[in-house]
Each structure stands twice: as C-alpha cells, then as structure tokens.
Design a protein around this motif. Structure first.
Motif, mmCIF file in Angstrom:
data_model
loop_
_atom_site.group_PDB
_atom_site.id
_atom_site.type_symbol
_atom_site.label_atom_id
_atom_site.label_comp_id
_atom_site.label_asym_id
_atom_site.label_seq_id
_atom_site.Cartn_x
_atom_site.Cartn_y
_atom_site.Cartn_z
ATOM 1 N N TYR A 63 99.859 30.244 90.962
ATOM 2 C CA TYR A 63 99.687 28.981 91.659
ATOM 3 C C TYR A 63 98.241 28.874 92.075
ATOM 4 C CZ TYR A 63 100.299 25.245 95.076
ATOM 5 O OH TYR A 63 100.188 24.076 95.767
ATOM 6 N N GLN B 54 100.621 34.865 92.326
ATOM 7 C CA GLN B 54 101.312 34.937 93.609
ATOM 8 C C GLN B 54 102.179 36.185 93.685
ATOM 9 O OE1 GLN B 54 100.952 32.561 96.055
ATOM 10 N NE2 GLN B 54 99.476 31.487 94.789
ATOM 11 N N PHE C 32 106.003 30.011 98.287
ATOM 12 C CA PHE C 32 105.817 29.318 97.016
ATOM 13 C C PHE C 32 106.716 29.909 95.934
ATOM 14 C CE2 PHE C 32 104.161 29.102 92.787
ATOM 15 C CZ PHE C 32 104.124 27.732 92.624
ATOM 16 N N GLU D 37 103.036 31.633 105.393
ATOM 17 C CA GLU D 37 103.994 31.445 104.299
ATOM 18 C C GLU D 37 104.271 32.745 103.554
ATOM 19 O OE1 GLU D 37 103.225 27.999 101.892
ATOM 20 O OE2 GLU D 37 103.581 26.718 103.627
#
Ligand SMILES: Nc1ncnc2c1ncn2[C@@H]1O[C@H](COP(=O)(O)OP(=O)(O)OP(=O)(O)O)[C@@H](O)[C@H]1O
Ligand SMILES: [Mg+2]
Lengths: 371, 293
Positions: A208, A213, A229, A367
């Motif tokens: 991403y 990621q 994500f 996150e």
C-alpha cells in the motif's frame, strides 16, 4: 540468501518516491503474490525485477547474481503481461518461439520446445493462428506458453487474469496453480484481487502506498493482519472493525462495544497478552471477521472462546451457500456470515455467537496491531 | 439495432438523400470537367482546337499529341519530349519517399518507445519544421547543396525532399506508434530482441496503414513540387513539373495545345495512380492515427 532477493529496493520518479525500501526474499519454488490497491507500486516492483524499470537504490539478485543494470533478456526471467502482449503479426507458434530465436536457439530445438509447451497447455491446434483469431482464454494460454518455453528461473505475472470474464478467471486461476505445482518454478505474481492472492500464493506481500505492509503466508495474513489496512483489504466481505473499549471485569479483559439500542455489550478476551493492559479503558479498534460471527449452532466447534451477543438483526442477505446478516454494533454496520438455513429474520433480536479466538485489536491512532 | 434504425432513417428522408446525391454528383462533374476537357483535347489534331472547338469530342481521334509530348516535343532547347524528365522525377521521388518514410518511422519509434530526456522538445521542433514555408529554406539549402557539391543534380533534389519530408513523416509515425502497445516492446525486450529487431520484426509489420499514408503524402508532394525542382535542378536533371512548364513555354512556332494537355496529364498520372491504388489505406491510416492517438 534466497532464490530471488529484493534488498532494500526503492524507486523514485524524479522527486517522488513510489517504492520505499522494499525487502523481500523469495525461496526457490515459491509463489509470491504482490497484492494491493491500484497505484501502490506492484507493477513498478515487478518491472524492476524484470529489468524494464531502473532501480533507484538497493539491489535485486536472482540466484545470488546481482541483476541491477542487467538487460531484461539476460536475467533469465519470463513475463506474462496483463494485455498478453502477443505479437499481432506472428502466428501462435512464432510468438512462442520468438524468444528462443532471439537467443540463437537452432530451429530444430525451438520446434521441439514449442511442441512440448503446446502439449502442456493444450494449444497444439492453435499454433498456426494469429493472436487476433483467438479467444481471451486462448490468448492467455499462448502468453503463458511464450513464458514457459524459455524455461526461466523466475516467472513474472502482471495481472494476467484481469482481462478475462469471471468464470474463465476462476478456471485459469486453477490452471496456473496446477502448472505451478507441476513445474515448481519460482513465480512472482501481481494482482489487486485478494481472492487470487489467497488462493494462488505460498506467500503474499500486501502493498500500500509504496510500502510492503505485511509479508507472510496466506493464513498469517488472513488470521494475523499486521495493521488495519491489511485487515480490511484481505477478505471478502472485509473484516468488521468496531470502535471498542478494553475493560477489566473481575481480573479478565473484556472488549466493550455498544449494541443497536446503545446497550453496553461485553466480549471476554481469553489469554489476553500483557500488552492489552496498556490500553485498559482506552479506545481500540476491534477486528472480527464475518465468519467469526455466526448463529450458535453454526459456531466453530474447535473454538475455545465463543461469546454470546444479543442484538437486533437489521438486514439479511441470502447468498446461496451463506446468509450474510447485518447488525449494528458500536454505531457501525457489522456483517455476520451464517449457514444458509440459519433462523434469522430482520428486526428480530438474535443471539450471535462470536468466536473471540479470532478477534484482533488495533491501535486507533497508529492503525497497527496490538499484541 | 443499428441496422433497423439506419433503415428507418433512410426511409424517412429518402427525398433529402436523393438531393444530397444530386448535389454531390454535380460537384463531382464540376471537378472532373477540366480533366475531361484536357483528355478530349489531347486526342484532337491542333486545327480542331485552334478552330475554336474546345468542348466537343474530336472529329478525328489521334494519339499523335501524346507521342509528341512523350518523345519529340521541344523542352526548352532540346526536342526530347517529356520522357527523360519523367524518369528524372521517378528517380528523384522513389528514393526520397522511401528514405523519408523509413527515417520518419524510426523517429516515431524512438520518440514513443525509447523515451529520452528532451524527446518532447525534439518532436516539437520536428513538428515546427512542417510549418516552415518552402521559400525560407531556399537559400540555406542552396548553400548546403553547394557545399556538398550536389547542386543542380537529382541527388541534390532527393536530399532536399528527404530532409523536408522528415517532419511530416515523423508526425505520422509518432502519432501512430503512440497508440501502439508499449507492452509489446517490453515483451520483445524480454525475449531478447534488440533495437532494430524490435523495429523490424514487431513495429513495421503492424504499420501498413501509416506507411501507406506516409508514402502517398510524400509522393504527392515530391512529385508535384515545382519550386525546389526549379531552384535546385537545372537543364537535364529537372523534374517533370519543371519540364512541363518548359514545354508549355517553349516559344518556337505555334502553341501546340493538344501536346500541352497530353503532357499535363502525363505529369498528373502517377499521383492519380497512387491515390487510386492506395487511397483506401490512406483513409484507414489517417483514421487509425487520429482515433487511437
Ligand atoms: N513513469 C512514471 N512517472 C511517474 N510516476 C509513475 C510512473 N509510473 C508509475 N508511476 C507512479 O508509481 C505508482 C505505482 O505505479 P504502479 O504502476 O506500480 O501501480 P500498480 O500497483 O501496478 O497499480 P495498478 O493496480 O493500477 O496497475 C503510481 O502512483 C504511479 O502514479
Ligand atoms: Mg499495475
């Protein structure tokens, strides 16, 4: 050292860095899938492995040989393009053997190699046709034949199935997988389709915004996503992510969420890692996959910690094999995946069974995964 | 669906269709009229023309004016007919067309598939060369031909037309190749094909329509050119257009209009032929370039 080493590779176009320190080691015979949304840099990375794009910094090595600056034809790779890129003026046979011809392989050997590949892919009867006279699936086969005939160290695929219709895509997916099992060649495969990624790969790199990621087996990626994500990108329907608060009730950690009528609901978390304690009474994001929320009879028998959740059903969507049931939790639509014959009706209260073994927590600010 | 609606469209407006065709026919006749008159008069004895009878058909058919124009008519001072100049024009046009088309194709290939820094600027400059009027290049060109010692020769004319045409042919091929899938070039690179192998084996075989466009355009322009021909080729090396002018202006004796007409048709014939043979590729090639590019 792996078979294909991508070592701290970056790519910039002018001042814009589109790939940031990508580090992937691929073992011989692996099927690595690069997956991510449009524009995340998958094709760029693949083209850098192929030698079609320059490497801004870092190193790519195939079989312990650094290939930075080596011409594409000398890397012993083969590539299947999204548009297939079959030479329109040549027959299927000529398309398949063009690479061998350019590498100075004698005609007799070329014909033998072509016959082998044609047999393997069942395109023997198409060899004299032009690409314009083939169907999408046949073109796809020819494109793979052109790659296979070279007997390369690494196969590169850039979204090879995205031009096919849904049914054919599934068929060709199975065929690619069979081919990989049969030949055992190392493959790097680009797709933005997370189902393709899950079904084909031995390992997945989720990308991403130019970053990898997470890199791991399909199961690791699915069950233990490294961040929000990855959690929401992989899986369909995607993971339910609910704002929640961690509470200590009688020495055990619970996730507190609100139901459809703003009532507080508590889901006990077993064997919580110590790191959860740092988030007590603070907000976290609770991630639960749709298949971890079921009717009580449909719950996973091997699960150790099934929590019951009493809440109102808002919508049911029968989808043949499964029924998708929506309910509002913490102000968000939350989807449960149930058996087709589960006894649920919109508007009714229902006892959902939540498999908390599979629940994951994320820090709402970074996150990142907690725990 | 499409057929059905076209059908109804025709029926509802058949009257206006007839009208359109009538008007078109009229225009076609109007444009064909000069050619018709030329043809008719080139097949008459001179007395019929000078007798004031330009429009009617010959009373006595003859091909003598054609033979005269071709091999015996007075061109300037020599009674050679147009034949040597026709050959001059062929010898000039064919290499010039071939060279400018090949170089244009190579330019287009490099400008679209081997992008380098400054490619856009170079293309812009080439494009600009299309808009430079002939008159402006006359003097510098004369100087260069002098330096190369090919002034007044057919070789010199070939060079002039070749260089002047590159701008146009590059424009055609660049636009055509811009729509040509780059993935094909990349696939060929991985297959191990080099710069010229890709050009020769992958690009050129798919360039039929645009090659036709480039050839027709170049041939028509080069064949019909008068200014460069008159300026840079003298006497025996003059092209057809210049020779035609000399034929018409040869001032000995009577003006042989029938011979002039025959010569003019000869001068026009090759371009007409090219259009008839390759015209449909021309339209197709122009469409391909413009729609996709
Ligand atoms: N020649 C270029 N110049 C500048 N930026 C570029 C260039 N090529 C690609 N990019 C940028 O690099 C990023 C990654 O592009 P890339 O083609 O690798 O995406 P992708 O992951 O393959 O996406 P998709 O799924 O749409 O094919 C994009 O943001 C794109 O805008
Ligand atoms: Mg891409």
């Amino acid at each position: 050292m792996g078979f294909l080493d991508i070592n701290n590779v970056t790519k910039s176009y002018g001042a814009v860095e589109v790939l940031h320190k990508v580090d992937i080691e691929v073992q011989e015979g692996e099927f690595l899938v690069l997956v991510g949304p449009s524009g995340c840099g998958k094709s760029t990375l693949l083209n850098m492995i192929a030698g079609l794009e320059g490497i801004t910094s870092g190193e790519i090595a195939i079989r312990d040989r650094v290939v930075n600056g080596v011409h594409p034809s000398k890397r012993n790779i083969a590539m299947v393009f999204q548009s297939y890129a079959l030479y329109p003026n040549m027959t299927v046979g000529q398309n398949i053997t063009f690479g061998l011809e350019m590498h100075g392989v004698p005609k007799a050997d070329r014909d033998r190699a072509m016959a082998d590949v044609a047999k393997l892919l069942q395109i023997e009867n198409l060899l004299d046709r032009k690409p314009g006279q083939l169907s999408g699936g046949q073109r796809q086969r020819v494109a793979m034949g052109r790659a296979l005939v070279r007997n390369p160290d690494v196969f590169l695929f850039d979204e090879p199935l995205s031009n096919l219709d849904a049914k054919l895509r599934v068929d060709m997916r199975t065929e690619i997988k069979k081919l990989h099992q049969k030949l055992g060649t190392t493959i790097v495969y680009v797709t933005h389709d997370q189902i393709e990624a899950m079904t084909l790969s031995t390992r997945i790199a989720v990308m991403y915004d130019g970053y990898v990621q997470q890199l791991g087996t399909p199961k690791e990626i699915y069950d233990n996503p490294a961040n929000l994500f990855v959690a929401s990108f992989m899986g369909s329907p995607s993971m339910n992510v609910l704002p929640a608060r961690l509470r200590d009730l009688n020495g055990e950690i619970h996730a507190e969420i609100t139901g459809a009528e703003d009532q507080s609901l508590h889901l006990r978390i077993e064997n919580a890692p110590e790191s959860y304690r740092a988030y007590l009474d603070a907000e976290v994001m609770l991630g639960i996959r749709p298949e971890a929320i079921t009717d009580p009879e449909g719950a996973d028998r091997n699960a150790r910690n099934i929590q019951s959740l009493h809440n109102t059903v808002s919508v049911t969507e029968p989808a043949g094999a499964d029924t998708f049931v929506s309910t509002t939790l913490s102000g968000k639509d939350c989807i449960a995946r149930m058996r087709a014959d589960a006894d649920v009706h919109p508007g009714q209260a229902f006892d959902f069974a939540v498999n908390m073994d599979k629940a994951v927590l994320f820090d709402p600010k970074t996150e990142e995964r907690i725990g | 669906m499409a057929i059905a609606s076209a059908d109804t469209a025709i029926r509802s407006s058949s009257f206006s269709r007839v009208l359109i065709y009538l008007v078109l026919l009229l225009f076609a006749l109007f444009y064909l009229l000069p050619f018709g008159i030329m043809l008719v008069n080139s097949l008459k004895p001179l007395e019929e023309i000078t007798g004031g009878n330009m429009v009617s058909l010959p009373r006595e058919w003859t091909i003598a004016p054609w033979l005269s124009a071709w091999s015996t008519a007075q061109i300037g001072v020599e009674p050679t007919g147009l034949r040597p100049y026709f050959i001059n024009s062929i010898v000039m046009a064919v290499p010039a067309v071939a060279l400018s088309t090949i170089v244009g194709a190579l330019n287009g290939y490099v400008l679209t598939k081997w992008q380098f820094r400054g490619a856009t600027l170079i293309f812009g400059l080439l494009l600009f060369s299309c808009f430079i009027p002939f008159q402006i290049v006359l003097i510098p060109m004369a100087r260069i031909l002098g330096i190369l010692d090919i002034a007044g020769t057919t070789t010199g004319l070939i060079l002039v037309h070749f260089v002047y045409g590159i701008g146009f042919t590059t424009l055609y091929f660049r636009n055509y190749y811009a729509a040509f899938p780059t993935e094909l070039v990349r696939a060929a690179q991985i297959d191990g094909a080099g710069f010229f192998q890709i050009f020769w084996r992958i690009m050129l075989p798919s360039s039929g329509p645009i090659i036709a466009v480039s050839c027709i355009w170049q041939f028509t322009n080069i064949w019909n050119d008068f200014l460069f021909g008159a300026s840079f080729a003298s006497g025996g090396s003059a092209p057809m257009t210049v020779a035609l002018n000399n034929l018409v202006n040869s001032s000995t004796g009577v003006r042989e209009y029938n011979v002039h007409f025959a010569g003019a048709i000869m001068a026009a014939a090759p371009t007409l032929l090219v259009y008839i043979v390759a015209g449909r590729y021309f339209v197709r090639g122009l469409m391909a370039g413009s729609v996709k590019g």
